[in-house]
Design a protein around this motif. Structure first.
Motif, PDB file in Angstrom:
ATOM      1  N   GLY A 196      46.002  31.824  -4.664  1.00  0.00           N
ATOM      2  CA  GLY A 196      45.849  30.921  -5.940  1.00  0.00           C
ATOM      3  C   GLY A 196      44.142  30.568  -6.212  1.00  0.00           C
ATOM      4  N   THR A 197      44.091  29.565  -6.806  1.00  0.00           N
ATOM      5  CA  THR A 197      42.935  29.288  -7.051  1.00  0.00           C
ATOM      6  C   THR A 197      42.608  27.721  -7.004  1.00  0.00           C
ATOM      7  OG1 THR A 197      42.972  28.995  -9.431  1.00  0.00           O
ATOM      8  CG2 THR A 197      42.294  31.356  -8.734  1.00  0.00           C
ATOM      9  N   ARG A 198      43.264  27.058  -5.948  1.00  0.00           N
ATOM     10  CA  ARG A 198      43.274  25.715  -5.952  1.00  0.00           C
ATOM     11  C   ARG A 198      42.278  25.400  -5.077  1.00  0.00           C
ATOM     12  NH1 ARG A 198      48.659  25.404  -2.517  1.00  0.00           N
ATOM     13  NH2 ARG A 198      47.723  27.550  -2.035  1.00  0.00           N
ATOM     14  N   HIS A 199      41.587  24.046  -5.270  1.00  0.00           N
ATOM     15  CA  HIS A 199      40.569  23.587  -4.663  1.00  0.00           C
ATOM     16  C   HIS A 199      41.010  22.064  -3.736  1.00  0.00           C
ATOM     17  CE1 HIS A 199      36.672  22.530  -3.011  1.00  0.00           C
ATOM     18  NE2 HIS A 199      36.450  21.577  -3.859  1.00  0.00           N
ATOM     19  N   PHE A 200      41.374  22.159  -2.439  1.00  0.00           N
ATOM     20  CA  PHE A 200      41.670  21.121  -1.787  1.00  0.00           C
ATOM     21  C   PHE A 200      40.380  20.355  -1.070  1.00  0.00           C
ATOM     22  CE2 PHE A 200      45.138  23.859  -1.072  1.00  0.00           C
ATOM     23  CZ  PHE A 200      46.302  23.302  -1.418  1.00  0.00           C
TER      24      PHE A 200
ATOM     25  N   LYS B   9      34.264  29.965 -10.455  1.00  0.00           N
ATOM     26  CA  LYS B   9      35.041  29.260 -11.235  1.00  0.00           C
ATOM     27  C   LYS B   9      34.181  28.610 -12.358  1.00  0.00           C
ATOM     28  CE  LYS B   9      39.110  26.829  -9.124  1.00  0.00           C
ATOM     29  NZ  LYS B   9      39.295  26.143  -7.690  1.00  0.00           N
ATOM     30  N   ARG B  12      33.698  24.981 -13.636  1.00  0.00           N
ATOM     31  CA  ARG B  12      33.099  24.123 -12.878  1.00  0.00           C
ATOM     32  C   ARG B  12      31.626  24.120 -12.858  1.00  0.00           C
ATOM     33  NH1 ARG B  12      34.984  21.806  -8.292  1.00  0.00           N
ATOM     34  NH2 ARG B  12      33.127  20.765  -8.667  1.00  0.00           N
ATOM     35  N   VAL B  45      39.634  32.752   1.535  1.00  0.00           N
ATOM     36  CA  VAL B  45      39.830  31.306   1.564  1.00  0.00           C
ATOM     37  C   VAL B  45      38.315  30.945   2.048  1.00  0.00           C
ATOM     38  CG1 VAL B  45      40.523  29.255   2.501  1.00  0.00           C
ATOM     39  CG2 VAL B  45      42.175  31.109   1.930  1.00  0.00           C
ATOM     40  N   ARG B  55      29.672  21.466  -1.393  1.00  0.00           N
ATOM     41  CA  ARG B  55      30.452  21.491  -2.874  1.00  0.00           C
ATOM     42  C   ARG B  55      30.770  22.898  -3.216  1.00  0.00           C
ATOM     43  NH1 ARG B  55      30.487  16.865  -5.788  1.00  0.00           N
ATOM     44  NH2 ARG B  55      30.266  15.223  -4.440  1.00  0.00           N
ATOM     45  N   ALA B  57      32.415  25.279  -2.143  1.00  0.00           N
ATOM     46  CA  ALA B  57      33.943  25.805  -1.961  1.00  0.00           C
ATOM     47  C   ALA B  57      34.352  25.623  -3.209  1.00  0.00           C
ATOM     48  CB  ALA B  57      34.511  24.956  -0.962  1.00  0.00           C
ATOM     49  N   GLY B  58      34.317  24.392  -3.814  1.00  0.00           N
ATOM     50  CA  GLY B  58      34.760  24.137  -5.135  1.00  0.00           C
ATOM     51  C   GLY B  58      34.634  25.186  -6.345  1.00  0.00           C
ATOM     52  N   ASP B  61      36.402  30.789  -7.161  1.00  0.00           N
ATOM     53  CA  ASP B  61      37.645  30.992  -8.045  1.00  0.00           C
ATOM     54  C   ASP B  61      38.846  31.562  -7.091  1.00  0.00           C
ATOM     55  OD1 ASP B  61      39.151  30.543 -10.362  1.00  0.00           O
ATOM     56  OD2 ASP B  61      39.375  32.842 -10.689  1.00  0.00           O
ATOM     57  N   VAL B  62      38.958  31.056  -5.925  1.00  0.00           N
ATOM     58  CA  VAL B  62      39.984  31.243  -4.777  1.00  0.00           C
ATOM     59  C   VAL B  62      40.390  30.205  -4.237  1.00  0.00           C
ATOM     60  CG1 VAL B  62      39.036  33.539  -4.575  1.00  0.00           C
ATOM     61  CG2 VAL B  62      38.325  31.449  -2.980  1.00  0.00           C
ATOM     62  N   ASP B  63      41.598  29.990  -3.421  1.00  0.00           N
ATOM     63  CA  ASP B  63      41.959  28.713  -2.783  1.00  0.00           C
ATOM     64  C   ASP B  63      40.710  28.435  -1.770  1.00  0.00           C
ATOM     65  OD1 ASP B  63      44.535  28.328  -3.926  1.00  0.00           O
ATOM     66  OD2 ASP B  63      45.447  29.338  -2.490  1.00  0.00           O
ATOM     67  N   SER B  64      40.598  27.177  -1.939  1.00  0.00           N
ATOM     68  CA  SER B  64      39.348  26.631  -1.247  1.00  0.00           C
ATOM     69  C   SER B  64      39.322  25.249  -0.445  1.00  0.00           C
ATOM     70  CB  SER B  64      38.135  26.540  -1.961  1.00  0.00           C
ATOM     71  OG  SER B  64      38.376  25.766  -3.183  1.00  0.00           O
ATOM     72  N   VAL B  65      38.998  24.879   0.397  1.00  0.00           N
ATOM     73  CA  VAL B  65      39.003  23.698   1.089  1.00  0.00           C
ATOM     74  C   VAL B  65      37.742  22.771   1.429  1.00  0.00           C
ATOM     75  CG1 VAL B  65      40.325  22.348   2.941  1.00  0.00           C
ATOM     76  CG2 VAL B  65      40.831  24.485   2.183  1.00  0.00           C
ATOM     77  N   HIS B  66      37.542  21.723   0.847  1.00  0.00           N
ATOM     78  CA  HIS B  66      36.203  20.971   1.113  1.00  0.00           C
ATOM     79  C   HIS B  66      36.746  19.947   1.954  1.00  0.00           C
ATOM     80  CE1 HIS B  66      33.351  17.624  -1.206  1.00  0.00           C
ATOM     81  NE2 HIS B  66      32.663  18.408  -0.039  1.00  0.00           N
ATOM     82  N   THR B  67      36.385  19.790   3.383  1.00  0.00           N
ATOM     83  CA  THR B  67      36.856  19.309   4.152  1.00  0.00           C
ATOM     84  C   THR B  67      35.982  17.960   4.389  1.00  0.00           C
ATOM     85  OG1 THR B  67      35.545  20.039   6.004  1.00  0.00           O
ATOM     86  CG2 THR B  67      37.631  21.031   5.519  1.00  0.00           C
ATOM     87  N   THR B  68      36.024  17.167   5.396  1.00  0.00           N
ATOM     88  CA  THR B  68      35.395  16.233   5.949  1.00  0.00           C
ATOM     89  C   THR B  68      33.869  16.360   6.553  1.00  0.00           C
ATOM     90  OG1 THR B  68      36.817  15.746   7.887  1.00  0.00           O
ATOM     91  CG2 THR B  68      36.739  14.176   5.995  1.00  0.00           C
TER      92      THR B  68
END
Lengths: 339, 250
Positions: A196-200, B9, B12, B45, B55, B57-58, B61-68
């Motif tokens: 996907g291209t989701r951003h969590f 992306k 963005r 990822v 910032r 990660a966002g 253009d792939v699944d990404s996670v911006h954690t704490t």
């Protein structure tokens, strides 16, 4: 076939039965047996003995995002450290299960005597507004059942669901026929990472794009999130009610305390919430309306009593059993003092 | 064929980063490297922590996670352990990875989890205004070291090469070819690869130190650091290079 197992083992077995394939934790009494049991499953599941409670919580978040049903377990002091990640999991919509086996606090307190001191921590311990689903079983077989329901509720709500135990229940050994217990398993709801291209993100975001200055959107998002959790929680409205026809007093207790006061059902009505959060408002309002007096018996200084008072807007009496030891005689004496 | 543009992306853009910031320079080199190795997007990822670098990660253009804050490594480790097929890149800052997340750095590297960590090391907490970081040079004036930093900076090379099997690379935002080489080798390394990218923050550090713009800071990186292509031992303070040890036996 009946087997003699303890609460912590039942939780671990129930988690495996629920399809858990990712477990990360840090040793802490009285929760460690869950870890010891699952360590033997390493290879069949991902088992991580993390460097700390914060890491284990966040590893479980990562595991869930990558497609595993994941879980972490701890006790009060560790629960405080996990609260950061609990907030993140609520914000990102991560299904997982957090177990807190309560012992006497604050701080290191009285390891490892049982308590129910983390009731409010389970509800409010992270930062900001959020609405967690919390279950609290009262027997070893219930540990096996409600850990599975916790996984189901987590999937449906896409939130970290909390299963509370106390040191007493965790170490209580009872005979259980596990094969007679079947809990249907809910499907995974979160598509795994990759493809996907989701951003969590922990930021307020809309379709993965941060919306950090949009008050209107926050309000809309929060209302939707709260409704989503409540709608799921409604399906898991577990409780038990033992009415006594002549009693004008209703005793409310949960977890191990409800077990201890069970013999009092000969004199009083007893109500026990199992899904303790979100509070079973309508049900509790309905039942309590039939009674002159309500007494909450709990192993803390009136934590759940305060929550119920807030909802019912009436005086509720309380019996607080502090310091890690509970017996029926003391509870009885304290009830008699109130009447 | 993926172009480097395919990893970005574009809706963005523009990024949140200030003019003259070095994070975008490193971000770009990472996308170039992804193109060079034709990294499949569905297998990538990107995970980040909190801060300006977080910032990033966002923007992939792939699944990404911006954690704490500080928790990029345990989240990334959870992802990698749950699905070893994924290539997990951690893109975060020095404050996030070595300060608040320092304990995770010690242990994720010790466990040699197969991650590629790109650490934007600008020696400052930039997003929060310019407070000293564990990497801030001794004597440097920041918002929280008004009389000059009293402490020595963390020896990242020493920390990360203390594990028998290790990959530690130091590069800079200026030496872009070298940076690409480090990232490429880091991505190819089976295990914990840490790329310490010496960077800078003009707005919340550089100006206080007397720099007029980002270019001057970039120029300083050019002057201060030289590449050591074949280090026989630990890198000197002014050297860029790759220190790796397969240590198959252990």
């Amino acid at each position: 076939m009946k087997r003699l197992i303890m609460g912590n083992e039942a939780v671990a077995m129930g988690a495996l039965e629920a399809g858990m394939t990712f477990f990360a934790a840090y040793p802490i009494t009285p929760a460690s047996e869950i870890m010891h049991f699952l360590a033997k499953e390493e290879g069949r599941i991902v088992f991580m003995h993390a460097e700390d409670e914060i890491a284990s919580m966040h590893m479980a978040i990562g595991g869930s995002l990558a497609g595993s049903r994941s879980m972490t377990s701890t006790s009060g002091p560790g629960m405080s450290l996990k609260q950061e990640g609990i907030g993140l999991a609520h914000m990102m919509g991560v299904p997982m299960v957090v177990i807190n086996v309560m012992r006497v606090g604050p701080s290191t307190g009285m390891p490892t005597l049982p308590s129910q001191g983390d009731i409010l921590q389970a509800r409010y311990g992270s930062h900001g507004d959020y609405n967690p689903i919390v279950f609290y079983p009262a027997s070893v077989s219930e540990c096996y059942v409600y850990i599975q329901q916790a996984f189901n509720a987590a999937e449906e709500s896409r939130t970290p669901v909390i299963l509370l135990l106390d040191g007493f229940l965790a170490h209580l050994a009872e005979t259980v026929d596990l094969r007679s217990i079947r809990v249907p398993r809910k499907k995974r709801t979160l598509p795994p990472l990759g493809k996907g291209t989701r951003h969590f993100t922990g930021l307020l975001s809309k379709d993965g794009i941060p919306q950090t200055k949009d008050t209107e959107y926050y309000r809309k998002w929060y209302a939707g999130y709260k409704k989503r959790v409540e709608r799921v929680a409604d399906k898991y409205a577990y409780d038990s009610y033992l009415p006594h026809p002549d009693s004008e007093t209703l005793l409310i207790a949960y977890g191990i305390t409800s077990r201890v006061i069970r013999p009092l059902r000969k004199e009083y009505s007893i109500y026990r919430p199992i899904r303790i959060f979100p509070v079973l408002e309508e049900r509790i309002r309905d039942i309590t309306s039939r009674y002159k007096r309500i007494i909450v018996v709990e192993m803390n200084d009136g934590q759940y009593r305060g929550e119920l008072q807030k909802i019912l807007r009436r005086d509720i009496l309380g019996v607080s059993i502090l310091g890690g030891t509970i017996n029926l005689r003391e509870v009885k004496a304290k009830i008699n003092e109130l009447l | 064929m993926n172009s480097y543009k395919d990893y970005v992306k574009w809706d963005r853009m523009p990024t949140t980063w200030c003019g003259g910031c070095s994070i975008g320079m490193v971000f770009k080199q990472l996308t170039f490297t992804l193109e060079q190795i034709q990294m499949p997007k569905e297998r990538l990822v990107v995970v980040s922590g909190i801060g300006c670098s977080g910032r990033a990660a966002g923007y992939f253009d792939v699944d990404s996670v911006h954690t704490t804050h500080g928790r990029a490594l345990p989240v990334a480790e959870g992802i990698k352990r749950a699905n070893p097929e994924l290539n997990v890149v951690v893109f975060s800052g020095d404050g996030d990875l070595t300060g608040i997340g320092g304990n995770h750095l010690i242990h994720t590297s010790r466990r040699d989890t197969d991650l590629t960590v790109i650490c934007i090391n600008n020696e400052i907490y930039g997003m929060t205004g310019g407070q000293m970081a564990p990497t801030t040079k001794r004597g440097a004036v920041t918002l929280t070291s008004a009389a000059g930093n009293a402490y020595y900076p963390l020896n990242l090379q020493g920390l990360l090469t203390s594990v028998p099997r290790h990959f530690y690379a130091r590069s800079s935002a200026y030496r872009i070819n070298h940076l690409q080489k480090c990232i490429k080798e880091g991505l190819g390394w089976k295990g914990f690869a840490f790329i310490d990218v010496i960077s800078f923050c003009i707005e919340n550090n550089g100006r206080r130190l007397g720099y007029k713009n980002g270019f001057e800071m970039l120029d300083k990186l050019k002057a201060d650091f030289k590449i050591n292509t074949d280090p026989s031992g630990p890198l000197a303070a002014n050297e860029l290079g790759i220190i790796q040890n397969e240590n198959q036996k252990s």
